[in-house]
Design a protein around this motif. Structure first.
Motif, PDB file in Angstrom:
ATOM      1  N   PRO A 187      28.394  34.220  93.808  1.00  0.00           N
ATOM      2  CA  PRO A 187      29.854  34.278  94.207  1.00  0.00           C
ATOM      3  C   PRO A 187      30.482  35.628  93.499  1.00  0.00           C
ATOM      4  CG  PRO A 187      29.270  32.815  92.304  1.00  0.00           C
ATOM      5  CD  PRO A 187      28.033  33.286  92.753  1.00  0.00           C
ATOM      6  N   ASN A 188      29.753  36.452  92.783  1.00  0.00           N
ATOM      7  CA  ASN A 188      30.221  37.492  91.877  1.00  0.00           C
ATOM      8  C   ASN A 188      29.740  38.904  92.941  1.00  0.00           C
ATOM      9  OD1 ASN A 188      30.174  39.636  89.547  1.00  0.00           O
ATOM     10  ND2 ASN A 188      30.998  38.053  88.757  1.00  0.00           N
ATOM     11  N   LEU A 189      30.807  39.674  92.912  1.00  0.00           N
ATOM     12  CA  LEU A 189      30.512  41.148  93.816  1.00  0.00           C
ATOM     13  C   LEU A 189      29.635  41.788  92.808  1.00  0.00           C
ATOM     14  CD1 LEU A 189      33.822  41.331  95.613  1.00  0.00           C
ATOM     15  CD2 LEU A 189      31.647  40.778  96.680  1.00  0.00           C
ATOM     16  N   MET A 190      29.958  41.792  91.695  1.00  0.00           N
ATOM     17  CA  MET A 190      29.174  42.891  90.681  1.00  0.00           C
ATOM     18  C   MET A 190      27.863  42.339  90.727  1.00  0.00           C
ATOM     19  SD  MET A 190      31.398  44.446  87.640  1.00  0.00           S
ATOM     20  CE  MET A 190      31.656  42.936  86.751  1.00  0.00           C
ATOM     21  N   GLU A 191      27.943  40.977  90.203  1.00  0.00           N
ATOM     22  CA  GLU A 191      26.355  40.595  90.320  1.00  0.00           C
ATOM     23  C   GLU A 191      25.343  40.807  91.646  1.00  0.00           C
ATOM     24  OE1 GLU A 191      24.979  36.886  88.414  1.00  0.00           O
ATOM     25  OE2 GLU A 191      27.158  36.656  87.607  1.00  0.00           O
ATOM     26  N   ALA A 192      26.277  40.617  92.568  1.00  0.00           N
ATOM     27  CA  ALA A 192      25.523  40.939  93.968  1.00  0.00           C
ATOM     28  C   ALA A 192      24.866  42.416  94.061  1.00  0.00           C
ATOM     29  CB  ALA A 192      26.461  40.951  95.266  1.00  0.00           C
ATOM     30  N   GLY A 193      25.440  43.453  93.508  1.00  0.00           N
ATOM     31  CA  GLY A 193      25.207  44.875  93.648  1.00  0.00           C
ATOM     32  C   GLY A 193      23.919  45.002  92.522  1.00  0.00           C
ATOM     33  N   THR A 194      23.859  44.285  91.448  1.00  0.00           N
ATOM     34  CA  THR A 194      22.796  44.561  90.529  1.00  0.00           C
ATOM     35  C   THR A 194      21.628  43.601  90.902  1.00  0.00           C
ATOM     36  OG1 THR A 194      24.501  44.701  88.701  1.00  0.00           O
ATOM     37  CG2 THR A 194      22.260  43.989  88.108  1.00  0.00           C
ATOM     38  N   ASN A 195      22.048  42.549  91.498  1.00  0.00           N
ATOM     39  CA  ASN A 195      20.743  41.733  91.903  1.00  0.00           C
ATOM     40  C   ASN A 195      20.039  42.428  93.227  1.00  0.00           C
ATOM     41  OD1 ASN A 195      20.905  39.452  90.034  1.00  0.00           O
ATOM     42  ND2 ASN A 195      22.039  38.318  91.359  1.00  0.00           N
ATOM     43  N   ARG A 196      20.934  43.115  94.121  1.00  0.00           N
ATOM     44  CA  ARG A 196      19.974  43.830  95.158  1.00  0.00           C
ATOM     45  C   ARG A 196      19.130  44.962  94.737  1.00  0.00           C
ATOM     46  NH1 ARG A 196      25.587  44.593  97.394  1.00  0.00           N
ATOM     47  NH2 ARG A 196      26.264  42.544  98.441  1.00  0.00           N
ATOM     48  N   LEU A 197      19.625  45.520  93.561  1.00  0.00           N
ATOM     49  CA  LEU A 197      18.845  46.616  93.017  1.00  0.00           C
ATOM     50  C   LEU A 197      17.400  46.063  92.304  1.00  0.00           C
ATOM     51  CD1 LEU A 197      21.485  49.074  91.463  1.00  0.00           C
ATOM     52  CD2 LEU A 197      19.706  49.500  93.438  1.00  0.00           C
TER      53      LEU A 197
END
Length: 261
Positions: A187-197
């Motif tokens: 649900p968190n857009l910032m976490e999504a970016g970090t998790n993708r990396l």
């Protein structure tokens, strides 16, 4: 007990556990199967719970609703311990692993404190704290830095810059939800970016997700189901979910909470 009192007690139980079975409630309250089903129907009509096959779960959150770490840590504790216990068996001494934020990965961290020679990369404050308190001198813990989110993750540009320069043998990824259509989500857009990396940095992806994550959908997709080399979940997973996941992930591992004492 009046129906209203029983329904209030049922709702409290669902909020604590995340979900209940009709058979469990029949035994607990000493009433008929039909009475419990009427109670669940009444709660569902008020939008307080979602009825599922054989029971009910807490009403599904919106795609951007993000419970805090403390709120999530009391849910499905037995399932999370069982999932973490199996995940720990995959870790070899002397390897480099990454742990994303999450309550299940925090359980895993306490088990990894016993594994010699590990290098652990994490964007989770609780995970780093568990390993720091263990104080094992032959382990290296790399905490990414970044902006703190409600789930006690560190995310955003600083975290992404740290993760993008690293390579690990295995990533243990905690997720908010999963479905065949949306993949693994947060649900968190910032976490999504970090998790993708984090996913990109790992040779193997192991997803840790208890059964309540099925058909829960966050606003941002981390990766499709097919990216998971291994998905570890528990026996509460519905049969139809089992079939869909088995077709898509590299290996589906289903654990039984009672196996962990």
């Amino acid at each position: 007990m009046l129906a209203q009192q029983r329904q209030s007690a049922i709702l409290d139980l669902i909020r604590r556990e995340g979900g209940v079975k009709v058979s469990q409630l029949v035994h607990r309250f000493g009433v008929s199967d039909m009475t419990i089903r009427r109670d669940l129907e009444a709660l569902a009509d008020r939008g307080l719970v979602d009825k599922v096959h054989g029971g009910a779960t807490i009403a599904g959150p919106g795609s951007t609703e993000e419970p805090g770490f403390d709120a999530k840590s009391v849910r499905q504790q037995a399932e999370k311990r069982a999932i973490a216990a199996h995940a720990a068996t995959l870790v070899e001494p002397g390897t480099a692993v990454a742990l994303s934020a999450g309550t299940t990965t925090a359980h895993l961290a306490s088990l990894l404190a016993e594994v010699p020679g590990l290098t652990v990369v994490t964007n989770s404050i609780p995970v780093a704290d568990v390993l720091y308190r263990a104080g094992r001198p032959d382990q290296t813990v790399i905490l990414t830095g970044g902006v703190r989110t409600p789930s006690d993750a560190l995310a955003g540009p600083v975290a992404e810059a740290a993760v993008s320069s690293l390579n690990v043998d295995m990533l243990f990824l905690g997720v908010h939800g999963m479905s065949a259509r949306t993949g693994f989500t947060t649900p968190n857009l910032m976490e999504a970016g970090t998790n993708r990396l984090l996913v990109n940095a790992a040779r193997r992806l192991v997803v840790l997700a208890d059964h309540t994550k099925w058909e829960t959908i966050g606003i941002a997709t981390i990766c499709p189901l097919q990216d998971a080399d291994i998905l570890i979940t528990d026996k509460g997973l519905p049969p139809e979910a089992h079939d869909q996941l088995d077709e898509r992930v590299g290996e589906l591992v289903v654990v039984a909470p009672q196996e962990v004492r």
